[in-house]
Motif scaffolding. Structure first.
Motif, PDB file in Angstrom:
ATOM      1  N   GLU A  16      53.677 -70.130  44.796  1.00 51.98           N
ATOM      2  CA  GLU A  16      54.811 -69.295  45.206  1.00 51.98           C
ATOM      3  C   GLU A  16      54.571 -67.822  44.875  1.00 51.98           C
ATOM      4  O   GLU A  16      54.911 -66.944  45.659  1.00 51.98           O
ATOM      5  CB  GLU A  16      56.103 -69.785  44.550  1.00 51.98           C
ATOM      6  CG  GLU A  16      56.585 -71.115  45.087  1.00 51.98           C
ATOM      7  CD  GLU A  16      56.808 -71.114  46.594  1.00 51.98           C
ATOM      8  OE1 GLU A  16      57.332 -70.122  47.128  1.00 51.98           O
ATOM      9  OE2 GLU A  16      56.452 -72.114  47.242  1.00 51.98           O
ATOM     10  N   GLN A  17      53.979 -67.565  43.696  1.00 54.43           N
ATOM     11  CA  GLN A  17      53.684 -66.183  43.307  1.00 54.43           C
ATOM     12  C   GLN A  17      52.664 -65.568  44.257  1.00 54.43           C
ATOM     13  O   GLN A  17      52.787 -64.404  44.653  1.00 54.43           O
ATOM     14  CB  GLN A  17      53.180 -66.114  41.867  1.00 54.43           C
ATOM     15  CG  GLN A  17      52.910 -64.701  41.381  1.00 54.43           C
ATOM     16  CD  GLN A  17      54.131 -63.813  41.428  1.00 54.43           C
ATOM     17  OE1 GLN A  17      55.172 -64.186  40.920  1.00 54.43           O
ATOM     18  NE2 GLN A  17      54.023 -62.649  42.036  1.00 54.43           N
ATOM     19  N   LEU A  18      51.659 -66.339  44.657  1.00 55.93           N
ATOM     20  CA  LEU A  18      50.657 -65.841  45.598  1.00 55.93           C
ATOM     21  C   LEU A  18      51.286 -65.538  46.946  1.00 55.93           C
ATOM     22  O   LEU A  18      50.975 -64.522  47.574  1.00 55.93           O
ATOM     23  CB  LEU A  18      49.515 -66.847  45.746  1.00 55.93           C
ATOM     24  CG  LEU A  18      48.362 -66.440  46.670  1.00 55.93           C
ATOM     25  CD1 LEU A  18      47.764 -65.100  46.248  1.00 55.93           C
ATOM     26  CD2 LEU A  18      47.296 -67.520  46.687  1.00 55.93           C
ATOM     27  N   ASP A  21      53.070 -62.272  46.483  1.00 50.74           N
ATOM     28  CA  ASP A  21      52.101 -61.176  46.396  1.00 50.74           C
ATOM     29  C   ASP A  21      51.568 -60.808  47.776  1.00 50.74           C
ATOM     30  O   ASP A  21      51.405 -59.626  48.099  1.00 50.74           O
ATOM     31  CB  ASP A  21      50.943 -61.545  45.478  1.00 50.74           C
ATOM     32  CG  ASP A  21      51.344 -61.630  44.016  1.00 50.74           C
ATOM     33  OD1 ASP A  21      52.453 -61.148  43.661  1.00 50.74           O
ATOM     34  OD2 ASP A  21      50.555 -62.190  43.222  1.00 50.74           O
ATOM     35  N   LEU A  22      51.290 -61.810  48.598  1.00 46.78           N
ATOM     36  CA  LEU A  22      50.809 -61.546  49.959  1.00 46.78           C
ATOM     37  C   LEU A  22      51.891 -60.884  50.801  1.00 46.78           C
ATOM     38  O   LEU A  22      51.610 -59.977  51.584  1.00 46.78           O
ATOM     39  CB  LEU A  22      50.324 -62.843  50.616  1.00 46.78           C
ATOM     40  CG  LEU A  22      48.975 -63.342  50.112  1.00 46.78           C
ATOM     41  CD1 LEU A  22      48.767 -64.791  50.500  1.00 46.78           C
ATOM     42  CD2 LEU A  22      47.850 -62.481  50.649  1.00 46.78           C
ATOM     43  N   ASP A  24      54.291 -58.941  49.678  1.00 42.96           N
ATOM     44  CA  ASP A  24      54.364 -57.558  49.189  1.00 42.96           C
ATOM     45  C   ASP A  24      53.196 -56.734  49.713  1.00 42.96           C
ATOM     46  O   ASP A  24      53.352 -55.572  50.108  1.00 42.96           O
ATOM     47  CB  ASP A  24      54.374 -57.528  47.659  1.00 42.96           C
ATOM     48  CG  ASP A  24      55.624 -58.141  47.059  1.00 42.96           C
ATOM     49  OD1 ASP A  24      56.630 -58.318  47.792  1.00 42.96           O
ATOM     50  OD2 ASP A  24      55.586 -58.470  45.847  1.00 42.96           O
ATOM     51  N   PHE A  25      51.999 -57.322  49.719  1.00 44.65           N
ATOM     52  CA  PHE A  25      50.796 -56.636  50.181  1.00 44.65           C
ATOM     53  C   PHE A  25      50.931 -56.247  51.653  1.00 44.65           C
ATOM     54  O   PHE A  25      50.479 -55.181  52.059  1.00 44.65           O
ATOM     55  CB  PHE A  25      49.575 -57.543  49.968  1.00 44.65           C
ATOM     56  CG  PHE A  25      48.256 -56.846  50.115  1.00 44.65           C
ATOM     57  CD1 PHE A  25      47.757 -56.081  49.077  1.00 44.65           C
ATOM     58  CD2 PHE A  25      47.510 -56.982  51.278  1.00 44.65           C
ATOM     59  CE1 PHE A  25      46.524 -55.450  49.198  1.00 44.65           C
ATOM     60  CE2 PHE A  25      46.289 -56.357  51.410  1.00 44.65           C
ATOM     61  CZ  PHE A  25      45.784 -55.583  50.363  1.00 44.65           C
ATOM     62  N   GLN A  26      51.573 -57.104  52.440  1.00 46.86           N
ATOM     63  CA  GLN A  26      51.752 -56.839  53.870  1.00 46.86           C
ATOM     64  C   GLN A  26      52.612 -55.602  54.123  1.00 46.86           C
ATOM     65  O   GLN A  26      52.522 -54.995  55.179  1.00 46.86           O
ATOM     66  CB  GLN A  26      52.391 -58.042  54.562  1.00 46.86           C
ATOM     67  CG  GLN A  26      51.538 -59.279  54.586  1.00 46.86           C
ATOM     68  CD  GLN A  26      50.270 -59.089  55.383  1.00 46.86           C
ATOM     69  OE1 GLN A  26      50.302 -58.712  56.535  1.00 46.86           O
ATOM     70  NE2 GLN A  26      49.146 -59.333  54.747  1.00 46.86           N
ATOM     71  N   GLN A  27      53.431 -55.221  53.161  1.00 49.42           N
ATOM     72  CA  GLN A  27      54.316 -54.071  53.315  1.00 49.42           C
ATOM     73  C   GLN A  27      53.622 -52.744  52.986  1.00 49.42           C
ATOM     74  O   GLN A  27      54.157 -51.686  53.278  1.00 49.42           O
ATOM     75  CB  GLN A  27      55.557 -54.229  52.421  1.00 49.42           C
ATOM     76  CG  GLN A  27      56.358 -55.483  52.700  1.00 49.42           C
ATOM     77  CD  GLN A  27      56.831 -55.564  54.140  1.00 49.42           C
ATOM     78  OE1 GLN A  27      57.348 -54.606  54.678  1.00 49.42           O
ATOM     79  NE2 GLN A  27      56.627 -56.713  54.770  1.00 49.42           N
ATOM     80  N   CYS A  28      52.443 -52.807  52.378  1.00 49.90           N
ATOM     81  CA  CYS A  28      51.730 -51.589  51.957  1.00 49.90           C
ATOM     82  C   CYS A  28      51.012 -50.925  53.123  1.00 49.90           C
ATOM     83  O   CYS A  28      50.489 -51.600  54.002  1.00 49.90           O
ATOM     84  CB  CYS A  28      50.696 -51.926  50.884  1.00 49.90           C
ATOM     85  SG  CYS A  28      51.383 -52.566  49.371  1.00 49.90           S
TER      86      CYS A  28
END
Length: 159
Positions: A16-18, A21-22, A24-28
């Protein structure tokens, strides 16, 4: 690794954490070397259970070497963006388990896919999948994901 059920498994909390994280990464739009290192480490860990996952990790790792310091940033685009999208899309449906159905090594499996379907041959066994009829949700996936569905993640049995 569970030798009783013959499965490799990622712990639910880490899975779930991964996924988060993915997301969140997509928003960068820009990422630092430190962010790339953190993501690459987590994806490398997940690759022990995700068949074919390392293929979609190589460009992320290569991009890390181009940044000199941890605080240096790069624009998130091109291959890194495509690979992170693959991981994000795959992780949204992945249940964290990989079954070791056969302990005998497979020497040659031949597969091919196109927009309408996929097929494969192993020895004298073969299969065919029509995306529209057999896996409608797979029609829009990348071809690598379609092949993974067929041969590694619950696709039709050979025969």
């Amino acid at each position: 690794m569970d030798s009783t059920t013959l499965e490799l498994r990622l712990p639910t909390t880490k899975l779930e954490q991964l996924r988060q994280d993915l997301a969140d990464f997509q928003q960068c739009k820009h990422v630092s070397k430190k962010q790339l290192q953190s993501l690459a480490g987590k994806l490398n860990w997940a690759s022990s259970v995700v068949r074919g996952g390392r293929v979609f990790l190589r460009r992320i790792i290569d991009s890390i070497t181009k940044l000199k310091h941890d605080w240096h940033k790069m624009r998130l685009c091109g291959g890194i963006l495509h690979d992170s999208h693959w991981w994000y899309n795959f992780m949204s449906t992945f249940n964290g388990k990989f079954f070791l159905l056969n302990t005998d090594p497979v020497t040659s499996v031949y597969t091919d896919a196109c927009k309408t379907g996929a097929g494969g041959v192993f020895g004298t066994d073969r299969f065919y999948v029509n995306w529209k009829e057999d896996f409608p949700l797979a029609q829009t996936l990348h071809i690598n994901e379609q092949i993974s569905i067929c041969i590694g993640f619950g696709g039709p049995a050979l025969g």
